[in-house]
Scaffold this active site. Structure first.
Site, PDB file in Angstrom:
ATOM      1  N   GLY A  54       3.306   4.064   1.136  1.00  0.00           N
ATOM      2  CA  GLY A  54       4.375   4.162   2.117  1.00  0.00           C
ATOM      3  C   GLY A  54       4.868   2.805   2.566  1.00  0.00           C
ATOM      4  O   GLY A  54       4.531   1.776   2.001  1.00  0.00           O
ATOM      5  N   HIS A  76       9.269  -4.258  -4.271  1.00  0.00           N
ATOM      6  CA  HIS A  76       8.574  -3.482  -5.305  1.00  0.00           C
ATOM      7  C   HIS A  76       8.806  -1.986  -5.074  1.00  0.00           C
ATOM      8  O   HIS A  76       9.115  -1.251  -6.019  1.00  0.00           O
ATOM      9  CB  HIS A  76       7.078  -3.826  -5.276  1.00  0.00           C
ATOM     10  CG  HIS A  76       6.304  -3.299  -6.432  1.00  0.00           C
ATOM     11  ND1 HIS A  76       5.316  -2.352  -6.271  1.00  0.00           N
ATOM     12  CD2 HIS A  76       6.352  -3.587  -7.761  1.00  0.00           C
ATOM     13  CE1 HIS A  76       4.789  -2.077  -7.462  1.00  0.00           C
ATOM     14  NE2 HIS A  76       5.397  -2.811  -8.385  1.00  0.00           N
ATOM     15  N   ASP A  77       8.679  -1.545  -3.826  1.00  0.00           N
ATOM     16  CA  ASP A  77       8.952  -0.137  -3.503  1.00  0.00           C
ATOM     17  C   ASP A  77      10.401   0.230  -3.821  1.00  0.00           C
ATOM     18  O   ASP A  77      10.678   1.283  -4.392  1.00  0.00           O
ATOM     19  CB  ASP A  77       8.674   0.150  -2.024  1.00  0.00           C
ATOM     20  CG  ASP A  77       7.198   0.260  -1.697  1.00  0.00           C
ATOM     21  OD1 ASP A  77       6.356   0.062  -2.595  1.00  0.00           O
ATOM     22  OD2 ASP A  77       6.885   0.535  -0.521  1.00  0.00           O
ATOM     23  N   ASP A 125       6.894  -4.523 -11.664  1.00  0.00           N
ATOM     24  CA  ASP A 125       5.572  -5.115 -11.436  1.00  0.00           C
ATOM     25  C   ASP A 125       5.590  -6.632 -11.619  1.00  0.00           C
ATOM     26  O   ASP A 125       5.027  -7.370 -10.805  1.00  0.00           O
ATOM     27  CB  ASP A 125       4.535  -4.494 -12.373  1.00  0.00           C
ATOM     28  CG  ASP A 125       4.151  -3.067 -12.002  1.00  0.00           C
ATOM     29  OD1 ASP A 125       4.608  -2.572 -10.949  1.00  0.00           O
ATOM     30  OD2 ASP A 125       3.388  -2.460 -12.771  1.00  0.00           O
ATOM     31  N   GLY A 173       0.836  -1.186   0.000  1.00  0.00           N
ATOM     32  CA  GLY A 173       0.000   0.000   0.000  1.00  0.00           C
ATOM     33  C   GLY A 173       0.874   1.239   0.000  1.00  0.00           C
ATOM     34  O   GLY A 173       2.051   1.184  -0.353  1.00  0.00           O
TER      35      GLY A 173
END
Length: 156
Positions: free
Chosen positions: A67, A83-84, A132, A65
């Protein structure tokens, strides 16, 4: 720009929630096709390859989600962490591949779980696609634990 990011994210969550509520398909793109926005493509990949509603990952653990902070709670949360970090690696530094908000709106082409290297896909689009696809493959390898859904971020 931060307000734009929050507005876009809220809109995406609302669209996905409404689609799930009405049992409509989340297939915003055909395999090998292109979606209107990059975030829709990621949602499509999650739904197609994990069988889960993309909203299941919203608020999961410490990193899924908006942050993220602290230590990931399990394998799925590590997927979100990576991913972040993947997005950070392509949007930051002296010569970023993509603009800061590109991961949320840049289109890319894919076929199955492979990114297109064709002339229609930009370098930025390929980089976002790679982030992704790696996340979706990671989700597929890891067990989704319901106890980490809607996790209290303040304990991260």
């Amino acid at each position: 720009m931060q307000l734009y990011t929050y507005f876009f994210t809220f809109s995406l969550v609302l669209i996905l929630a409404l689609a799930d509520q009405e049992n409509k398909s989340l297939d915003f793109t055909q395999e090998g096709g292109i979606a209107k926005r990059g975030a829709f493509q990621f949602s499509y990949l999650i739904k197609k390859y994990t069988g889960r509603n993309p909203l299941d990952y919203w608020g999961y653990g410490c990193w899924c989600g908006l942050g993220g902070k602290g230590t990931p709670v399990d394998g799925v949360d590590w997927c979100c962490y990576h991913h972040d970090m993947c997005f950070n690696s392509i949007t930051q530094g002296p010569r970023p591949t993509c603009s800061k908000n590109a991961p949320y709106h840049k289109n890319y082409y894919f076929s199955g779980l492979k990114c297109s290297t064709g002339w229609l896909t930009s370098k930025c689009g390929r980089a976002i696609c790679a982030c992704d696809i790696a996340a979706v493959k990671c989700f597929m390898r890891n067990h989704f634990n319901n106890k980490y859904q809607n996790y209290k971020k303040n304990i991260c």
